[in-house]
Design a protein around this motif. Structure first.
Motif, PDB file in Angstrom:
ATOM      1  N   GLY A  44      25.286  50.875  27.974  1.00 53.48           N
ATOM      2  CA  GLY A  44      25.124  50.255  29.280  1.00 53.48           C
ATOM      3  C   GLY A  44      25.489  48.787  29.247  1.00 53.48           C
ATOM      4  N   SER A  45      25.232  48.141  28.094  1.00 52.60           N
ATOM      5  CA  SER A  45      25.507  46.719  27.905  1.00 52.60           C
ATOM      6  C   SER A  45      26.015  46.492  26.490  1.00 52.60           C
ATOM      7  N   GLU A  46      26.807  45.418  26.334  1.00 52.11           N
ATOM      8  CA  GLU A  46      27.294  45.054  25.008  1.00 52.11           C
ATOM      9  C   GLU A  46      27.321  43.539  24.889  1.00 52.11           C
ATOM     10  N   LEU A  47      26.954  43.057  23.708  1.00 47.70           N
ATOM     11  CA  LEU A  47      27.000  41.635  23.389  1.00 47.70           C
ATOM     12  C   LEU A  47      27.715  41.482  22.058  1.00 47.70           C
ATOM     13  N   ILE A  48      28.718  40.620  22.020  1.00 51.72           N
ATOM     14  CA  ILE A  48      29.412  40.317  20.769  1.00 51.72           C
ATOM     15  C   ILE A  48      29.275  38.826  20.524  1.00 51.72           C
ATOM     16  N   VAL A  49      28.706  38.467  19.370  1.00 48.53           N
ATOM     17  CA  VAL A  49      28.474  37.072  19.010  1.00 48.53           C
ATOM     18  C   VAL A  49      29.284  36.765  17.755  1.00 48.53           C
ATOM     19  N   PRO A  50      30.094  35.697  17.779  1.00 46.92           N
ATOM     20  CA  PRO A  50      30.854  35.355  16.578  1.00 46.92           C
ATOM     21  C   PRO A  50      29.959  34.831  15.462  1.00 46.92           C
ATOM     22  N   VAL A  51      30.321  35.183  14.239  1.00 50.02           N
ATOM     23  CA  VAL A  51      29.696  34.621  13.047  1.00 50.02           C
ATOM     24  C   VAL A  51      30.748  33.697  12.440  1.00 50.02           C
ATOM     25  N   CYS A  52      30.407  32.409  12.314  1.00 45.40           N
ATOM     26  CA  CYS A  52      31.360  31.410  11.843  1.00 45.40           C
ATOM     27  C   CYS A  52      30.954  30.866  10.490  1.00 45.40           C
ATOM     28  N   ASP A  53      31.931  30.339   9.768  1.00 45.18           N
ATOM     29  CA  ASP A  53      31.649  29.686   8.493  1.00 45.18           C
ATOM     30  C   ASP A  53      31.600  28.177   8.655  1.00 45.18           C
ATOM     31  N   GLY A  54      31.551  27.717   9.875  1.00 40.20           N
ATOM     32  CA  GLY A  54      31.564  26.297  10.174  1.00 40.20           C
ATOM     33  C   GLY A  54      32.890  25.839  10.736  1.00 40.20           C
ATOM     34  N   VAL A  55      33.952  26.578  10.435  1.00 42.53           N
ATOM     35  CA  VAL A  55      35.296  26.238  10.898  1.00 42.53           C
ATOM     36  C   VAL A  55      35.948  27.411  11.630  1.00 42.53           C
ATOM     37  N   ARG A  56      35.774  28.597  11.096  1.00 39.83           N
ATOM     38  CA  ARG A  56      36.479  29.757  11.654  1.00 39.83           C
ATOM     39  C   ARG A  56      35.520  30.925  11.850  1.00 39.83           C
ATOM     40  N   VAL A  57      35.941  31.860  12.638  1.00 41.00           N
ATOM     41  CA  VAL A  57      35.163  33.084  12.844  1.00 41.00           C
ATOM     42  C   VAL A  57      35.425  33.998  11.655  1.00 41.00           C
ATOM     43  N   VAL A  58      34.342  34.424  10.990  1.00 37.40           N
ATOM     44  CA  VAL A  58      34.469  35.293   9.824  1.00 37.40           C
ATOM     45  C   VAL A  58      33.951  36.703  10.093  1.00 37.40           C
ATOM     46  N   GLY A  59      33.364  36.900  11.254  1.00 37.54           N
ATOM     47  CA  GLY A  59      32.848  38.213  11.622  1.00 37.54           C
ATOM     48  C   GLY A  59      32.197  38.154  12.991  1.00 37.54           C
ATOM     49  N   THR A  60      31.637  39.256  13.407  1.00 39.72           N
ATOM     50  CA  THR A  60      30.941  39.310  14.686  1.00 39.72           C
ATOM     51  C   THR A  60      29.699  40.186  14.560  1.00 39.72           C
ATOM     52  N   LEU A  61      28.721  39.887  15.405  1.00 43.54           N
ATOM     53  CA  LEU A  61      27.587  40.781  15.616  1.00 43.54           C
ATOM     54  C   LEU A  61      27.889  41.519  16.902  1.00 43.54           C
ATOM     55  N   ASP A  62      27.977  42.812  16.865  1.00 48.13           N
ATOM     56  CA  ASP A  62      28.268  43.629  18.037  1.00 48.13           C
ATOM     57  C   ASP A  62      27.026  44.466  18.327  1.00 48.13           C
ATOM     58  N   VAL A  63      26.351  44.127  19.414  1.00 53.42           N
ATOM     59  CA  VAL A  63      25.091  44.769  19.765  1.00 53.42           C
ATOM     60  C   VAL A  63      25.278  45.525  21.077  1.00 53.42           C
ATOM     61  N   GLU A  64      24.893  46.781  21.096  1.00 50.53           N
ATOM     62  CA  GLU A  64      24.999  47.579  22.309  1.00 50.53           C
ATOM     63  C   GLU A  64      23.634  48.135  22.689  1.00 50.53           C
ATOM     64  N   SER A  65      23.448  48.325  23.983  1.00 53.42           N
ATOM     65  CA  SER A  65      22.217  48.906  24.500  1.00 53.42           C
ATOM     66  C   SER A  65      22.578  50.009  25.469  1.00 53.42           C
TER      67      SER A  65
END
Length: 70
Positions: free
Chosen positions: A19-40
């Motif tokens: 029904g919903s999705e949230l994607i939050v970037p995980v950064c190393d201080g300079v660049r995006v190294v991954g994401t948290l992808d949360v769905e409900s």
């Protein structure tokens, strides 16, 4: 963030019950190294408090990449 994936053209369906999705970037201080992808399965699941919670988790993961070479 999409709080109503059924009516969001940006959403790429990968689960029929989302029904919903949230994607939050995980950064190393300079660049995006991954994401948290949360769905409900609920529409409107992500509020300011829940977004802030997952953003804190993403920041907490930053030290795992700091100082590592790619």
């Amino acid at each position: 963030m999409s709080n109503d994936v059924a009516n969001d053209p940006r959403y790429l369906t990968n689960q029929d019950d989302s029904g919903s999705e949230l994607i939050v970037p995980v950064c190393d201080g300079v660049r995006v190294v991954g994401t948290l992808d949360v769905e409900s399965d609920h529409v409107g699941a992500f509020t300011g408090d829940t977004i802030a919670f997952y953003e804190r988790i993403a920041r907490a993961l930053q030290p795992l990449w700091t100082g590592r070479s790619s």
